[in-house]
Design a protein around this motif. Structure first.
Motif, mmCIF file in Angstrom:
data_model
loop_
_atom_site.group_PDB
_atom_site.id
_atom_site.type_symbol
_atom_site.label_atom_id
_atom_site.label_comp_id
_atom_site.label_asym_id
_atom_site.label_seq_id
_atom_site.Cartn_x
_atom_site.Cartn_y
_atom_site.Cartn_z
ATOM 1 N N TYR A 1 19.634 -18.640 30.971
ATOM 2 C CA TYR A 1 18.891 -18.645 29.707
ATOM 3 C C TYR A 1 19.765 -18.098 28.577
ATOM 4 O O TYR A 1 19.843 -18.681 27.491
ATOM 5 C CB TYR A 1 17.630 -17.798 29.871
ATOM 6 C CG TYR A 1 16.737 -17.748 28.648
ATOM 7 C CD1 TYR A 1 15.806 -18.751 28.405
ATOM 8 C CD2 TYR A 1 16.819 -16.686 27.746
ATOM 9 C CE1 TYR A 1 14.981 -18.701 27.292
ATOM 10 C CE2 TYR A 1 16.003 -16.632 26.627
ATOM 11 C CZ TYR A 1 15.085 -17.641 26.407
ATOM 12 O OH TYR A 1 14.274 -17.596 25.296
ATOM 13 N N LYS A 2 20.444 -16.974 28.857
ATOM 14 C CA LYS A 2 21.322 -16.372 27.847
ATOM 15 C C LYS A 2 22.479 -17.305 27.511
ATOM 16 O O LYS A 2 22.835 -17.476 26.335
ATOM 17 C CB LYS A 2 21.860 -15.036 28.346
ATOM 18 C CG LYS A 2 22.780 -14.332 27.352
ATOM 19 C CD LYS A 2 23.272 -13.006 27.902
ATOM 20 C CE LYS A 2 24.141 -12.282 26.875
ATOM 21 N NZ LYS A 2 25.311 -13.078 26.462
ATOM 22 N N GLU A 3 23.083 -17.916 28.545
ATOM 23 C CA GLU A 3 24.200 -18.828 28.311
ATOM 24 C C GLU A 3 23.767 -20.019 27.468
ATOM 25 O O GLU A 3 24.522 -20.486 26.607
ATOM 26 C CB GLU A 3 24.774 -19.300 29.647
ATOM 27 C CG GLU A 3 25.539 -18.216 30.398
ATOM 28 C CD GLU A 3 25.959 -18.660 31.781
ATOM 29 O OE1 GLU A 3 25.468 -19.735 32.235
ATOM 30 O OE2 GLU A 3 26.757 -17.952 32.419
ATOM 31 N N TYR A 4 22.552 -20.515 27.721
ATOM 32 C CA TYR A 4 22.068 -21.658 26.948
ATOM 33 C C TYR A 4 21.936 -21.298 25.478
ATOM 34 O O TYR A 4 22.401 -22.032 24.599
ATOM 35 C CB TYR A 4 20.720 -22.140 27.490
ATOM 36 C CG TYR A 4 20.076 -23.178 26.589
ATOM 37 C CD1 TYR A 4 20.548 -24.483 26.564
ATOM 38 C CD2 TYR A 4 19.027 -22.828 25.738
ATOM 39 C CE1 TYR A 4 19.985 -25.425 25.719
ATOM 40 C CE2 TYR A 4 18.459 -23.771 24.891
ATOM 41 C CZ TYR A 4 18.937 -25.065 24.889
ATOM 42 O OH TYR A 4 18.387 -25.993 24.039
ATOM 43 N N TRP A 5 21.318 -20.150 25.191
ATOM 44 C CA TRP A 5 21.107 -19.791 23.790
ATOM 45 C C TRP A 5 22.403 -19.364 23.113
ATOM 46 O O TRP A 5 22.555 -19.535 21.891
ATOM 47 C CB TRP A 5 20.025 -18.719 23.675
ATOM 48 C CG TRP A 5 18.667 -19.326 23.907
ATOM 49 C CD1 TRP A 5 17.865 -19.177 24.989
ATOM 50 C CD2 TRP A 5 17.989 -20.242 23.029
ATOM 51 N NE1 TRP A 5 16.726 -19.930 24.856
ATOM 52 C CE2 TRP A 5 16.767 -20.590 23.660
ATOM 53 C CE3 TRP A 5 18.280 -20.792 21.789
ATOM 54 C CZ2 TRP A 5 15.850 -21.464 23.077
ATOM 55 C CZ3 TRP A 5 17.373 -21.659 21.205
ATOM 56 C CH2 TRP A 5 16.176 -21.988 21.849
ATOM 57 N N ASP A 6 23.358 -18.840 23.871
ATOM 58 C CA ASP A 6 24.689 -18.596 23.309
ATOM 59 C C ASP A 6 25.337 -19.918 22.922
ATOM 60 O O ASP A 6 25.986 -20.030 21.877
ATOM 61 C CB ASP A 6 25.573 -17.859 24.323
ATOM 62 C CG ASP A 6 25.222 -16.390 24.435
ATOM 63 O OD1 ASP A 6 24.509 -15.882 23.548
ATOM 64 O OD2 ASP A 6 25.646 -15.751 25.416
ATOM 65 N N TRP A 7 25.157 -20.919 23.794
ATOM 66 C CA TRP A 7 25.701 -22.248 23.488
ATOM 67 C C TRP A 7 25.034 -22.826 22.241
ATOM 68 O O TRP A 7 25.710 -23.386 21.367
ATOM 69 C CB TRP A 7 25.485 -23.182 24.673
ATOM 70 C CG TRP A 7 25.809 -24.610 24.348
ATOM 71 C CD1 TRP A 7 27.041 -25.184 24.278
ATOM 72 C CD2 TRP A 7 24.872 -25.644 24.009
ATOM 73 N NE1 TRP A 7 26.940 -26.507 23.926
ATOM 74 C CE2 TRP A 7 25.619 -26.818 23.752
ATOM 75 C CE3 TRP A 7 23.485 -25.688 23.906
ATOM 76 C CZ2 TRP A 7 25.013 -28.020 23.397
ATOM 77 C CZ3 TRP A 7 22.879 -26.881 23.555
ATOM 78 C CH2 TRP A 7 23.644 -28.027 23.305
ATOM 79 N N VAL A 8 23.705 -22.685 22.141
ATOM 80 C CA VAL A 8 22.993 -23.184 20.963
ATOM 81 C C VAL A 8 23.518 -22.508 19.701
ATOM 82 O O VAL A 8 23.730 -23.154 18.667
ATOM 83 C CB VAL A 8 21.473 -22.943 21.108
ATOM 84 C CG1 VAL A 8 20.752 -23.201 19.787
ATOM 85 C CG2 VAL A 8 20.892 -23.832 22.203
ATOM 86 N N LYS A 9 23.765 -21.206 19.783
ATOM 87 C CA LYS A 9 24.228 -20.443 18.624
ATOM 88 C C LYS A 9 25.603 -20.903 18.163
ATOM 89 O O LYS A 9 25.878 -20.968 16.958
ATOM 90 C CB LYS A 9 24.257 -18.954 18.974
ATOM 91 C CG LYS A 9 24.720 -18.063 17.832
ATOM 92 C CD LYS A 9 24.699 -16.598 18.252
ATOM 93 C CE LYS A 9 25.193 -15.700 17.123
ATOM 94 N NZ LYS A 9 25.192 -14.269 17.530
ATOM 95 N N ARG B 1 27.275 -23.850 19.159
ATOM 96 C CA ARG B 1 27.596 -25.258 19.368
ATOM 97 C C ARG B 1 28.070 -25.921 18.074
ATOM 98 O O ARG B 1 27.754 -25.476 16.964
ATOM 99 C CB ARG B 1 26.375 -26.004 19.898
ATOM 100 C CG ARG B 1 25.274 -26.219 18.870
ATOM 101 C CD ARG B 1 24.024 -26.779 19.507
ATOM 102 N NE ARG B 1 22.939 -26.891 18.530
ATOM 103 C CZ ARG B 1 21.668 -27.076 18.851
ATOM 104 N NH1 ARG B 1 21.316 -27.165 20.116
ATOM 105 N NH2 ARG B 1 20.737 -27.167 17.917
#
Length: 202
Positions: A84-92, A94
């Motif tokens: 979950y954290k990795e996904y939102w880091d990616w969103v931030k 990207r």
């Protein structure tokens, strides 16, 4: 009552609040806890607050009756939190233009990454077979079509798997050394630099 039931459903069924629950460890039963409930005994609840990653354990009087067993898959939850954290880091972080391109072509994969996958697989295959690196790609149009999202993901995945199989077979037959000759590389780099400066290039 028998069988497993999600915690929130169980609390709703019992009309309980999680902050009045008490948990204790059960020896020799990984991730399993005894569940108690009381609105008077000052139990610590299941979690302290919504952002908690750890369960709260309570001191339970010996005479209290256990209401049930509570299972908490800590490893699975930790893995979920990490993803979950990795996904939102990616969103931030990207590349928004690249993300919009992915959304626009509607194939639901990163077409630029897929294009580079094919480019690198093909170059690796040429290294194994021809012992050289061809930077200029003879199938540039095909690679650009991949980048534009022309092909279905399943089609490209099958082709990439086939290239991977060819690559593994090619390296089995290749007589390329297992490791580079570092002494030769260092000597070559030295000679090239020496020639560069001797010719007066700046």
């Amino acid at each position: 009552e028998q069988g497993a039931i999600p915690l929130l459903d169980y609390l709703s069924l019992k009309n309980w609040k999680q902050e009045y629950c008490g948990l204790i460890n059960i020896p020799h039963m990984k991730d399993m806890y005894g569940l108690f409930y009381s609105e008077q005994l000052g139990y610590k609840g299941i979690i302290q607050h919504e952002q908690s990653n750890e369960l709260s354990l309570s001191a339970i009087p010996k005479e209290e009756k256990q209401q049930g067993l509570f299972y908490f898959n800590k490893d699975g939850y930790s893995s979920y939190c990490k993803e979950y954290k990795e996904y939102w880091d990616w969103v931030k972080h990207r590349n928004e233009d690249r993300y919009q391109t992915t959304q626009n072509h509607g194939k639901h994969y990163d077409a630029k990454n897929m294009m580079h996958t094919f480019r690198l697989l093909e170059m690796a295959l040429e290294i194994a077979r021809e012992k050289q690196i061809n930077v200029q790609r003879p199938n540039r149009d095909f690679l650009l079509e991949i980048k534009s999202g022309k092909f279905a993901y399943e089609t490209l995945l099958a082709q990439a798997n086939e290239l991977q199989a060819q690559l593994e077979e090619a390296f089995k037959k290749s007589d390329l050394p297992e490791k580079p000759d570092l002494r030769y590389i260092n000597q070559l780099a030295y000679e090239l630099r020496e020639e560069f400066y001797r010719e007066g290039f700046y």
